[in-house]
Design an enzyme around this catalytic site. Structure first.
Site, PDB file in Angstrom:
ATOM      1  N   HIS A 149      81.574  20.327  68.985  1.00 51.14           N
ATOM      2  CA  HIS A 149      82.135  19.026  69.348  1.00 51.14           C
ATOM      3  C   HIS A 149      83.628  19.145  69.674  1.00 51.14           C
ATOM      4  O   HIS A 149      84.135  18.463  70.564  1.00 51.14           O
ATOM      5  CB  HIS A 149      81.952  18.016  68.210  1.00 51.14           C
ATOM      6  CG  HIS A 149      80.534  17.566  68.019  1.00 51.14           C
ATOM      7  ND1 HIS A 149      79.795  17.029  69.044  1.00 51.14           N
ATOM      8  CD2 HIS A 149      79.730  17.580  66.932  1.00 51.14           C
ATOM      9  CE1 HIS A 149      78.584  16.725  68.584  1.00 51.14           C
ATOM     10  NE2 HIS A 149      78.526  17.058  67.307  1.00 51.14           N
ATOM     11  N   SER A 158      79.336  21.093  64.765  1.00 57.04           N
ATOM     12  CA  SER A 158      80.611  20.374  64.680  1.00 57.04           C
ATOM     13  C   SER A 158      81.718  21.147  65.383  1.00 57.04           C
ATOM     14  O   SER A 158      82.594  20.560  66.016  1.00 57.04           O
ATOM     15  CB  SER A 158      81.008  20.137  63.227  1.00 57.04           C
ATOM     16  OG  SER A 158      79.904  19.706  62.508  1.00 57.04           O
ATOM     17  N   CYS A 172      78.427  26.216  63.814  1.00 54.43           N
ATOM     18  CA  CYS A 172      77.929  24.868  63.528  1.00 54.43           C
ATOM     19  C   CYS A 172      78.165  23.965  64.732  1.00 54.43           C
ATOM     20  O   CYS A 172      79.098  24.148  65.493  1.00 54.43           O
ATOM     21  CB  CYS A 172      78.660  24.325  62.311  1.00 54.43           C
ATOM     22  SG  CYS A 172      78.217  22.646  61.859  1.00 54.43           S
ATOM     23  N   CYS A 216      78.265  24.660  54.896  1.00 54.92           N
ATOM     24  CA  CYS A 216      78.224  23.387  55.656  1.00 54.92           C
ATOM     25  C   CYS A 216      76.803  22.856  55.778  1.00 54.92           C
ATOM     26  O   CYS A 216      76.425  21.913  55.100  1.00 54.92           O
ATOM     27  CB  CYS A 216      78.873  23.516  57.022  1.00 54.92           C
ATOM     28  SG  CYS A 216      78.747  21.993  57.982  1.00 54.92           S
ATOM     29  N   HIS A 222      84.069  26.631  59.967  1.00 59.86           N
ATOM     30  CA  HIS A 222      84.186  25.902  58.691  1.00 59.86           C
ATOM     31  C   HIS A 222      82.959  26.128  57.808  1.00 59.86           C
ATOM     32  O   HIS A 222      82.719  25.359  56.887  1.00 59.86           O
ATOM     33  CB  HIS A 222      84.355  24.408  58.983  1.00 59.86           C
ATOM     34  CG  HIS A 222      83.161  23.832  59.668  1.00 59.86           C
ATOM     35  ND1 HIS A 222      82.975  23.919  61.029  1.00 59.86           N
ATOM     36  CD2 HIS A 222      82.062  23.212  59.184  1.00 59.86           C
ATOM     37  CE1 HIS A 222      81.822  23.360  61.340  1.00 59.86           C
ATOM     38  NE2 HIS A 222      81.235  22.935  60.236  1.00 59.86           N
TER      39      HIS A 222
END
Ligand SMILES: [Zn+2]
Ligand SMILES: [Zn+2]
Length: 361
Positions: free
Chosen positions: A43, A40, A38, A164, A59
Protein backbone atom coordinates in the site's frame (compact mmCIF):
# COMPACT_ATOMS: atom_id res chain seq x y z
CA UNK A 1 24.07 -2.33 6.11
CA UNK A 2 22.17 -3.57 3.06
CA UNK A 3 18.54 -2.45 2.94
CA UNK A 4 15.58 -2.03 0.53
CA UNK A 5 14.74 1.69 0.34
CA UNK A 6 11.60 3.33 -1.07
CA UNK A 7 12.74 6.65 -2.57
CA UNK A 8 9.53 7.65 -4.34
CA UNK A 9 5.91 6.47 -4.32
CA UNK A 10 4.46 4.92 -6.31
CA UNK A 11 7.74 3.14 -6.91
CA UNK A 12 9.92 0.07 -6.47
CA UNK A 13 12.42 -0.68 -3.72
CA UNK A 14 16.15 -0.08 -4.23
CA UNK A 15 18.83 -2.15 -2.54
CA UNK A 16 21.18 0.38 -0.99
CA UNK A 17 23.69 0.87 1.79
CA UNK A 18 22.01 2.47 4.81
CA UNK A 19 23.66 3.71 8.03
CA UNK A 20 22.19 2.56 11.33
CA UNK A 21 22.87 4.20 14.72
CA UNK A 22 23.98 2.81 18.09
CA UNK A 23 21.23 1.86 20.58
CA UNK A 24 20.02 4.78 22.74
CA UNK A 25 19.06 4.10 26.40
CA UNK A 26 15.72 2.35 25.61
CA UNK A 27 16.69 0.92 22.21
CA UNK A 28 17.69 -2.51 20.94
CA UNK A 29 19.79 -3.42 17.89
CA UNK A 30 18.40 -6.59 16.28
CA UNK A 31 20.09 -8.68 13.60
CA UNK A 32 17.25 -9.46 11.19
CA UNK A 33 16.82 -13.19 10.54
CA UNK A 34 13.66 -13.13 8.42
CA UNK A 35 11.11 -10.60 7.15
CA UNK A 36 7.75 -11.31 5.50
CA UNK A 37 6.32 -9.39 2.55
CA UNK A 38 2.98 -7.97 3.64
CA UNK A 39 0.21 -6.29 1.67
CA UNK A 40 0.50 -3.22 3.91
CA UNK A 41 4.03 -2.56 2.60
CA UNK A 42 2.56 -2.68 -0.89
CA UNK A 43 0.00 0.00 0.00
CA UNK A 44 2.87 2.39 0.76
CA UNK A 45 4.81 1.41 -2.39
CA UNK A 46 1.68 2.11 -4.42
CA UNK A 47 1.01 5.35 -2.48
CA UNK A 48 -2.55 4.39 -1.47
CA UNK A 49 -1.29 5.28 2.02
CA UNK A 50 1.17 8.17 2.43
CA UNK A 51 4.54 8.01 4.25
CA UNK A 52 7.46 10.48 4.46
CA UNK A 53 10.22 9.50 1.99
CA UNK A 54 12.77 8.08 1.70
CA UNK A 55 11.71 5.22 3.90
CA UNK A 56 12.76 1.66 4.58
CA UNK A 57 9.69 -0.60 4.57
CA UNK A 58 9.10 -3.97 6.25
CA UNK A 59 7.27 -4.68 9.50
CA UNK A 60 6.87 -8.48 9.82
CA UNK A 61 10.13 -9.80 11.20
CA UNK A 62 12.09 -11.84 13.70
CA UNK A 63 15.75 -11.82 14.64
CA UNK A 64 18.41 -12.03 17.31
CA UNK A 65 19.35 -9.22 19.73
CA UNK A 66 22.84 -7.91 19.02
CA UNK A 67 23.16 -4.95 21.41
CA UNK A 68 20.97 -3.16 23.96
CA UNK A 69 20.83 0.40 25.38
CA UNK A 70 21.88 1.32 28.94
CA UNK A 71 18.33 1.14 30.37
CA UNK A 72 17.16 -2.06 28.68
CA UNK A 73 16.78 -5.01 31.06
CA UNK A 74 14.06 -7.01 29.24
CA UNK A 75 16.39 -8.54 26.62
CA UNK A 76 20.11 -9.20 26.27
CA UNK A 77 22.38 -9.98 23.30
CA UNK A 78 21.61 -13.43 21.89
CA UNK A 79 17.88 -13.40 22.77
CA UNK A 80 15.49 -14.40 19.97
CA UNK A 81 12.76 -11.85 19.33
CA UNK A 82 9.73 -11.09 17.17
CA UNK A 83 9.19 -7.43 16.35
CA UNK A 84 5.78 -5.72 16.39
CA UNK A 85 4.63 -2.44 14.90
CA UNK A 86 2.24 -2.06 17.86
CA UNK A 87 4.96 -0.37 19.91
CA UNK A 88 3.46 0.78 23.22
CA UNK A 89 4.40 3.41 25.81
CA UNK A 90 3.08 1.42 28.77
CA UNK A 91 1.53 4.31 30.69
CA UNK A 92 -1.22 6.00 28.61
CA UNK A 93 -4.89 5.20 29.26
CA UNK A 94 -5.08 2.77 26.31
CA UNK A 95 -1.98 0.85 27.43
CA UNK A 96 -3.09 0.72 31.06
CA UNK A 97 -6.53 -0.59 30.09
CA UNK A 98 -4.99 -3.39 28.02
CA UNK A 99 -5.36 -1.82 24.57
CA UNK A 100 -1.70 -1.44 23.76
CA UNK A 101 -2.29 -1.66 20.01
CA UNK A 102 -4.16 1.66 20.36
CA UNK A 103 -1.38 3.39 22.39
CA UNK A 104 -1.84 7.16 22.29
CA UNK A 105 1.88 7.93 22.46
CA UNK A 106 3.24 5.57 19.84
CA UNK A 107 4.00 8.36 17.36
CA UNK A 108 5.61 10.72 19.86
CA UNK A 109 7.28 8.85 22.72
CA UNK A 110 8.77 5.81 21.00
CA UNK A 111 10.69 7.57 18.25
CA UNK A 112 13.82 9.72 18.29
CA UNK A 113 13.26 13.51 18.52
CA UNK A 114 14.15 15.87 15.67
CA UNK A 115 17.16 17.12 17.68
CA UNK A 116 18.63 13.60 17.99
CA UNK A 117 20.60 11.82 15.28
CA UNK A 118 18.24 9.58 13.24
CA UNK A 119 18.15 5.80 13.72
CA UNK A 120 18.49 5.34 9.96
CA UNK A 121 20.31 7.56 7.47
CA UNK A 122 22.11 7.61 4.11
CA UNK A 123 25.15 9.89 3.80
CA UNK A 124 23.70 12.16 6.49
CA UNK A 125 20.18 12.24 5.00
CA UNK A 126 17.36 10.92 7.21
CA UNK A 127 15.72 7.64 6.17
CA UNK A 128 12.31 7.60 7.83
CA UNK A 129 11.76 4.51 9.95
CA UNK A 130 8.60 2.63 8.96
CA UNK A 131 6.13 1.58 11.66
CA UNK A 132 8.88 1.72 14.33
CA UNK A 133 10.67 -1.17 12.61
CA UNK A 134 11.96 -1.05 8.98
CA UNK A 135 12.56 -4.78 8.60
CA UNK A 136 13.81 -4.99 4.99
CA UNK A 137 17.36 -4.55 6.22
CA UNK A 138 20.15 -6.59 7.77
CA UNK A 139 19.65 -4.85 11.14
CA UNK A 140 16.85 -3.02 12.94
CA UNK A 141 17.31 -0.35 15.61
CA UNK A 142 14.05 -0.26 17.55
CA UNK A 143 12.47 0.77 20.86
CA UNK A 144 12.46 -2.02 23.44
CA UNK A 145 8.63 -1.83 23.45
CA UNK A 146 8.52 -2.94 19.79
CA UNK A 147 9.73 -6.49 20.39
CA UNK A 148 8.95 -9.64 22.38
CA UNK A 149 11.29 -12.38 23.53
CA UNK A 150 10.48 -15.92 22.31
CA UNK A 151 11.56 -19.55 22.78
CA UNK A 152 14.80 -20.39 21.02
CA UNK A 153 13.41 -23.63 19.54
CA UNK A 154 11.03 -21.54 17.39
CA UNK A 155 12.29 -21.28 13.77
CA UNK A 156 12.80 -17.57 13.05
CA UNK A 157 11.40 -17.68 9.47
CA UNK A 158 8.06 -18.92 10.83
CA UNK A 159 8.31 -16.55 13.80
CA UNK A 160 8.51 -13.59 11.39
CA UNK A 161 4.94 -14.29 10.18
CA UNK A 162 3.71 -13.94 13.76
CA UNK A 163 5.08 -10.37 13.63
CA UNK A 164 2.12 -9.20 11.52
CA UNK A 165 -0.21 -11.48 9.53
CA UNK A 166 -0.69 -14.25 12.07
CA UNK A 167 -1.13 -12.00 15.11
CA UNK A 168 -3.51 -9.80 13.12
CA UNK A 169 -5.70 -12.71 11.94
CA UNK A 170 -5.67 -14.69 15.18
CA UNK A 171 -6.06 -11.52 17.26
CA UNK A 172 -9.09 -10.39 15.23
CA UNK A 173 -10.74 -13.72 16.13
CA UNK A 174 -9.53 -14.12 19.74
CA UNK A 175 -9.38 -10.50 20.93
CA UNK A 176 -11.46 -8.20 18.68
CA UNK A 177 -14.46 -10.46 17.97
CA UNK A 178 -13.96 -13.06 20.74
CA UNK A 179 -15.38 -15.90 18.62
CA UNK A 180 -17.29 -18.48 20.69
CA UNK A 181 -17.00 -22.28 20.33
CA UNK A 182 -19.77 -23.60 18.08
CA UNK A 183 -20.33 -20.35 16.22
CA UNK A 184 -20.37 -19.81 12.46
CA UNK A 185 -17.62 -17.74 10.87
CA UNK A 186 -16.98 -16.35 7.37
CA UNK A 187 -13.59 -15.02 6.26
CA UNK A 188 -13.37 -12.92 3.08
CA UNK A 189 -9.90 -12.99 1.54
CA UNK A 190 -7.53 -15.94 1.98
CA UNK A 191 -4.11 -14.24 1.99
CA UNK A 192 -1.84 -14.44 5.03
CA UNK A 193 -4.23 -12.57 7.33
CA UNK A 194 -7.39 -14.33 6.15
CA UNK A 195 -5.77 -17.76 6.48
CA UNK A 196 -4.68 -16.80 10.00
CA UNK A 197 -8.25 -15.79 10.84
CA UNK A 198 -9.45 -19.18 9.52
CA UNK A 199 -6.93 -20.98 11.72
CA UNK A 200 -7.95 -18.77 14.65
CA UNK A 201 -11.62 -19.71 14.12
CA UNK A 202 -10.65 -23.40 14.04
CA UNK A 203 -8.59 -23.10 17.25
CA UNK A 204 -11.44 -21.12 18.89
CA UNK A 205 -13.80 -24.02 18.11
CA UNK A 206 -16.10 -22.53 15.46
CA UNK A 207 -18.43 -25.13 13.90
CA UNK A 208 -18.72 -23.74 10.38
CA UNK A 209 -15.83 -21.77 8.87
CA UNK A 210 -16.61 -20.38 5.41
CA UNK A 211 -13.67 -19.18 3.30
CA UNK A 212 -14.38 -16.66 0.53
CA UNK A 213 -11.85 -15.95 -2.24
CA UNK A 214 -11.65 -15.65 -6.05
CA UNK A 215 -8.52 -17.83 -6.32
CA UNK A 216 -9.12 -21.59 -6.33
CA UNK A 217 -5.64 -22.44 -4.98
CA UNK A 218 -6.17 -20.16 -2.00
CA UNK A 219 -9.53 -21.80 -1.24
CA UNK A 220 -7.85 -25.21 -1.29
CA UNK A 221 -5.24 -23.98 1.17
CA UNK A 222 -8.02 -22.49 3.31
CA UNK A 223 -9.61 -25.97 3.53
CA UNK A 224 -6.29 -27.49 4.50
CA UNK A 225 -6.02 -24.93 7.31
CA UNK A 226 -9.53 -25.31 8.75
CA UNK A 227 -12.24 -23.96 6.45
CA UNK A 228 -15.26 -26.28 6.45
CA UNK A 229 -16.88 -24.60 3.42
CA UNK A 230 -15.60 -22.52 0.51
CA UNK A 231 -17.26 -19.79 -1.54
CA UNK A 232 -15.94 -18.43 -4.82
CA UNK A 233 -17.66 -15.13 -5.79
CA UNK A 234 -17.22 -16.05 -9.47
CA UNK A 235 -19.93 -18.70 -8.87
CA UNK A 236 -22.45 -15.98 -7.89
CA UNK A 237 -23.26 -13.49 -5.13
CA UNK A 238 -20.99 -14.42 -2.16
CA UNK A 239 -23.47 -12.99 0.37
CA UNK A 240 -26.21 -15.29 -0.91
CA UNK A 241 -23.86 -18.30 -0.92
CA UNK A 242 -22.68 -17.62 2.66
CA UNK A 243 -26.26 -17.12 3.87
CA UNK A 244 -27.27 -20.46 2.36
CA UNK A 245 -24.38 -22.36 3.96
CA UNK A 246 -24.89 -20.67 7.34
CA UNK A 247 -28.67 -20.99 7.19
CA UNK A 248 -29.46 -17.30 7.46
CA UNK A 249 -26.13 -15.57 8.08
CA UNK A 250 -22.97 -15.95 10.14
CA UNK A 251 -22.30 -14.98 13.76
CA UNK A 252 -18.92 -13.51 12.85
CA UNK A 253 -17.43 -12.33 9.58
CA UNK A 254 -13.91 -11.08 8.91
CA UNK A 255 -12.89 -8.93 5.96
CA UNK A 256 -9.23 -9.41 5.05
CA UNK A 257 -9.10 -7.73 1.64
CA UNK A 258 -9.42 -3.99 2.26
CA UNK A 259 -12.09 -3.00 -0.26
CA UNK A 260 -15.41 -1.16 0.01
CA UNK A 261 -17.33 -3.98 -1.68
CA UNK A 262 -15.96 -6.76 0.54
CA UNK A 263 -16.38 -4.68 3.71
CA UNK A 264 -20.04 -4.14 2.80
CA UNK A 265 -20.46 -7.85 1.98
CA UNK A 266 -19.00 -8.79 5.37
CA UNK A 267 -21.79 -6.82 7.05
CA UNK A 268 -24.55 -8.08 4.74
CA UNK A 269 -23.74 -11.75 5.46
CA UNK A 270 -24.36 -11.41 9.23
CA UNK A 271 -27.28 -12.98 11.04
CA UNK A 272 -29.12 -10.86 13.66
CA UNK A 273 -26.72 -9.95 16.46
CA UNK A 274 -23.70 -10.80 14.31
CA UNK A 275 -20.44 -8.91 14.15
CA UNK A 276 -18.38 -8.00 11.08
CA UNK A 277 -14.73 -7.16 11.67
CA UNK A 278 -12.82 -5.31 8.96
CA UNK A 279 -9.12 -6.17 9.13
CA UNK A 280 -8.09 -5.09 5.61
CA UNK A 281 -6.68 -1.62 5.00
CA UNK A 282 -9.42 0.33 3.21
CA UNK A 283 -7.93 3.10 1.00
CA UNK A 284 -8.02 6.56 2.64
CA UNK A 285 -11.16 8.50 1.63
CA UNK A 286 -13.30 5.43 0.89
CA UNK A 287 -16.80 5.46 2.41
CA UNK A 288 -18.48 2.23 3.59
CA UNK A 289 -22.27 2.13 3.16
CA UNK A 290 -24.66 -0.08 5.12
CA UNK A 291 -28.42 -0.12 5.42
CA UNK A 292 -29.42 1.67 8.63
CA UNK A 293 -32.31 -0.75 9.13
CA UNK A 294 -29.83 -3.64 9.45
CA UNK A 295 -28.63 -2.10 12.73
CA UNK A 296 -32.01 -2.64 14.40
CA UNK A 297 -31.28 -6.34 14.87
CA UNK A 298 -28.03 -5.52 16.69
CA UNK A 299 -25.56 -6.16 13.91
CA UNK A 300 -22.10 -4.66 14.51
CA UNK A 301 -19.50 -3.40 12.02
CA UNK A 302 -16.09 -2.79 13.54
CA UNK A 303 -12.39 -2.67 12.71
CA UNK A 304 -9.40 -4.49 14.12
CA UNK A 305 -5.99 -2.88 14.47
CA UNK A 306 -3.26 -5.54 14.37
CA UNK A 307 -5.72 -7.98 15.95
CA UNK A 308 -6.27 -5.77 19.04
CA UNK A 309 -3.05 -7.41 20.21
CA UNK A 310 -1.27 -7.43 23.52
CA UNK A 311 1.75 -8.80 21.70
CA UNK A 312 4.05 -9.30 24.67
CA UNK A 313 1.62 -11.98 25.90
CA UNK A 314 -0.03 -12.99 22.60
CA UNK A 315 3.04 -13.79 20.49
CA UNK A 316 4.69 -16.30 22.89
CA UNK A 317 1.28 -18.07 23.12
CA UNK A 318 1.05 -18.18 19.32
CA UNK A 319 4.59 -19.63 19.19
CA UNK A 320 3.40 -22.41 21.53
CA UNK A 321 0.39 -23.07 19.26
CA UNK A 322 2.77 -23.58 16.33
CA UNK A 323 5.19 -25.79 18.24
CA UNK A 324 2.40 -28.00 19.67
CA UNK A 325 0.94 -28.45 16.17
CA UNK A 326 -2.34 -26.52 16.41
CA UNK A 327 -1.22 -23.66 14.18
CA UNK A 328 0.10 -24.40 10.69
CA UNK A 329 2.60 -21.76 9.60
CA UNK A 330 4.56 -24.02 7.23
CA UNK A 331 1.77 -24.05 4.63
CA UNK A 332 1.48 -20.27 4.75
CA UNK A 333 4.99 -19.55 3.44
CA UNK A 334 4.86 -19.87 -0.35
CA UNK A 335 8.60 -19.43 -0.67
CA UNK A 336 11.71 -17.93 0.84
CA UNK A 337 13.65 -15.28 -1.11
CA UNK A 338 16.72 -13.06 -0.79
CA UNK A 339 16.58 -9.31 -0.17
CA UNK A 340 17.58 -8.74 -3.81
CA UNK A 341 14.42 -10.59 -4.98
CA UNK A 342 12.10 -8.30 -3.01
CA UNK A 343 10.48 -6.48 -5.98
CA UNK A 344 9.66 -9.78 -7.70
CA UNK A 345 8.21 -10.99 -4.40
CA UNK A 346 5.88 -7.98 -4.21
CA UNK A 347 4.92 -8.47 -7.87
CA UNK A 348 3.76 -12.01 -7.01
CA UNK A 349 1.89 -10.77 -3.93
CA UNK A 350 0.08 -8.27 -6.16
CA UNK A 351 -1.07 -10.88 -8.67
CA UNK A 352 -2.66 -12.68 -5.74
CA UNK A 353 -1.85 -16.30 -6.52
CA UNK A 354 0.86 -16.85 -3.90
CA UNK A 355 0.37 -16.60 -0.13
CA UNK A 356 3.51 -15.19 1.42
CA UNK A 357 7.17 -14.78 0.56
CA UNK A 358 9.65 -14.46 3.41
CA UNK A 359 13.11 -12.89 3.03
CA UNK A 360 15.84 -14.88 4.73
CA UNK A 361 18.92 -12.85 5.70
ZN1 LIG B 1 1.57 -6.46 7.78
ZN1 LIG C 1 0.51 3.90 25.53
Amino acid sequence: MKAAVLNSAPGQLHIENVDIGEPGPREVLVKTAAAGLCHSDLHFMEATYPHPLPTLLGHESAGVVEAVGSMVSYVKPGDHVITCLSAFCGYCEQCLSGHMSLCENKHTHLVRGAEESPRLSRNGEVIHQFMHLSSFAEHMLIHEHALVKIREDMPLDKAALIGCAVTTGLGAVFRTAKVEPGSTVAVIGCGGIGLSAIQGARIAGANKIIAVDMVGAKLELAQELGATHIVNPSDGDPVKQVKEISEGGVHYSFEAVGLKVTAEQSFKMLRSGGQATVIGLIPVGTMIEIHGADLIMERTLTGSNMGSNQFRTDMPRIVDMYLDGRLNLDAMVAKTITLEEINEGFEELKTGTETRSVIIF
